[in-house]
Motif scaffolding. Structure first.
Motif, PDB file in Angstrom:
ATOM      1  N   VAL A 128       0.910  -1.190  -0.128  1.00  0.00           N
ATOM      2  CA  VAL A 128      -0.179   0.030  -0.045  1.00  0.00           C
ATOM      3  C   VAL A 128       0.893   1.195  -0.104  1.00  0.00           C
ATOM      4  CG1 VAL A 128      -1.689   1.302   1.150  1.00  0.00           C
ATOM      5  CG2 VAL A 128      -1.900  -1.246   1.257  1.00  0.00           C
ATOM      6  N   TRP A 129       0.668   2.160  -0.968  1.00  0.00           N
ATOM      7  CA  TRP A 129       1.288   3.478  -1.152  1.00  0.00           C
ATOM      8  C   TRP A 129       0.534   4.412  -1.650  1.00  0.00           C
ATOM      9  CZ3 TRP A 129       2.633   5.494  -5.664  1.00  0.00           C
ATOM     10  CH2 TRP A 129       2.549   4.794  -7.153  1.00  0.00           C
ATOM     11  N   CYS A 130       0.884   5.836  -1.163  1.00  0.00           N
ATOM     12  CA  CYS A 130       0.367   6.688  -1.715  1.00  0.00           C
ATOM     13  C   CYS A 130       1.362   8.013  -2.280  1.00  0.00           C
ATOM     14  CB  CYS A 130      -0.466   7.682  -0.697  1.00  0.00           C
ATOM     15  SG  CYS A 130       0.320   8.493   0.529  1.00  0.00           S
ATOM     16  N   ASP A 131       0.936   8.755  -3.181  1.00  0.00           N
ATOM     17  CA  ASP A 131       1.941   9.786  -3.808  1.00  0.00           C
ATOM     18  C   ASP A 131       1.498  10.434  -4.961  1.00  0.00           C
ATOM     19  OD1 ASP A 131       4.296  11.038  -4.005  1.00  0.00           O
ATOM     20  OD2 ASP A 131       5.336   9.026  -3.644  1.00  0.00           O
ATOM     21  N   LEU A 132       1.883  11.437  -5.253  1.00  0.00           N
ATOM     22  CA  LEU A 132       1.522  12.229  -6.317  1.00  0.00           C
ATOM     23  C   LEU A 132       2.025  11.585  -7.777  1.00  0.00           C
ATOM     24  CD1 LEU A 132       3.173  15.813  -5.646  1.00  0.00           C
ATOM     25  CD2 LEU A 132       1.012  15.330  -5.679  1.00  0.00           C
ATOM     26  N   MET A 133       0.888  11.727  -8.613  1.00  0.00           N
ATOM     27  CA  MET A 133       1.103  10.937 -10.006  1.00  0.00           C
ATOM     28  C   MET A 133       0.871  11.937 -10.944  1.00  0.00           C
ATOM     29  SD  MET A 133      -0.572   7.466  -8.858  1.00  0.00           S
ATOM     30  CE  MET A 133      -0.537   6.925  -7.146  1.00  0.00           C
ATOM     31  N   CYS A 134       1.203  11.599 -12.172  1.00  0.00           N
ATOM     32  CA  CYS A 134       1.196  12.397 -13.444  1.00  0.00           C
ATOM     33  C   CYS A 134      -0.336  12.673 -13.727  1.00  0.00           C
ATOM     34  CB  CYS A 134       2.101  11.897 -14.435  1.00  0.00           C
ATOM     35  SG  CYS A 134       1.978  12.926 -16.118  1.00  0.00           S
TER      36      CYS A 134
END
Length: 244
Positions: A128-134
């Protein structure tokens, strides 16, 4: 802050729903753990976490994480390891789950990071991971997307769909993206209001005026970029298949 803690809790709920483990025998790794704040919070809140490994490259942050764990009496349950998540100095099939909160944006090659996460996770474990994406907003040019990536030091600027495909390519199954872009917009708005209030009140704490003004401008730009679809933000979750 509070929003970050809420995200930590939400992500761990996803982890708990994805993998099963015996009570008191749960082990997970935080890839790109920063100061270890997420691990400290989760280990305090969840007695069934037997061991949390914080993998992070910055010595200064790791020293702080080690001290915070010791101060909280959690040094036997939290281990801080110096290294990169693209070449993790960790054993194969060791963890019930891999967790990463807003850290993969700095990856040189995300697919390699996902591959390492897969390697160190036990069969049947969760990622499980979260982040900014294009983003893919209408009217947003490739040049603008590349400029955003360069300005924010993002080397491997993938869309949610590309991140899902990269996870699948290294073996992860049941890969899903949860779009939380609207939530980060709210966070930006709340931060902007705080900065505007500080400036309107005459900056009583004496914070650097140029820094505040710059922060205000950047937050305004972020909100505009969200609205135009320059980037997205959300969670990807997946499972490592159990070998036959």
């Amino acid at each position: 802050g509070k929003a970050s803690e809420q995200m930590t809790d939400y992500m761990f709920e996803l982890v708990s729903g994805l993998c099963e483990c015996e009570e008191g025998d749960f082990k997970y790794v935080d890839l790109g753990s920063g100061t270890g704040a997420a691990a400290l919070r989760l280990v305090k809140m969840h007695p069934h976490i037997k061991h949390a490994t914080c993998l992070n490259l910055c010595d200064e942050q790791n020293a702080l994480a080690t001290k915070e764990a010791a101060d909280a009496g959690l040094e036997s349950r939290i281990e801080v390891v110096t290294g990169t998540y693209e070449d993790a100095p960790l054993e194969d099939d060791k963890y019930d789950a891999c967790f990463s909160q807003d850290a993969f944006v700095h990856a040189f090659e995300k697919k390699q990071a996902f591959k390492e996460a897969f390697r160190v996770t036990k069969p049947g474990g969760a990622f499980v991971w979260c982040d900014l994406m294009c983003g893919s907003g209408e009217g947003v040019s490739d040049e603008e997307l590349q400029t955003f990536a360069a300005t924010n030091m993002v080397n491997d600027w993938l869309s949610p769909e590309e991140n899902v495909a990269a996870c699948e390519a290294v073996g992860w199954k049941h890969v899903k993206f949860v779009d939380l872009t609207a939530d980060i917009r709210i966070s930006f708005q709340l931060m902007l209001k705080k900065v505007e209030k500080i400036l309107a009140d005459g900056n009583p704490a004496g914070i650097d005026e140029k820094l505040l003004t710059s922060y205000k401008t950047n937050l305004g730009n972020r909100i505009t970029q969200v609205d135009r679809g320059v980037f997205k933000w959300g969670v990807v979750h997946a499972k490592k298949p159990i070998a036959n």
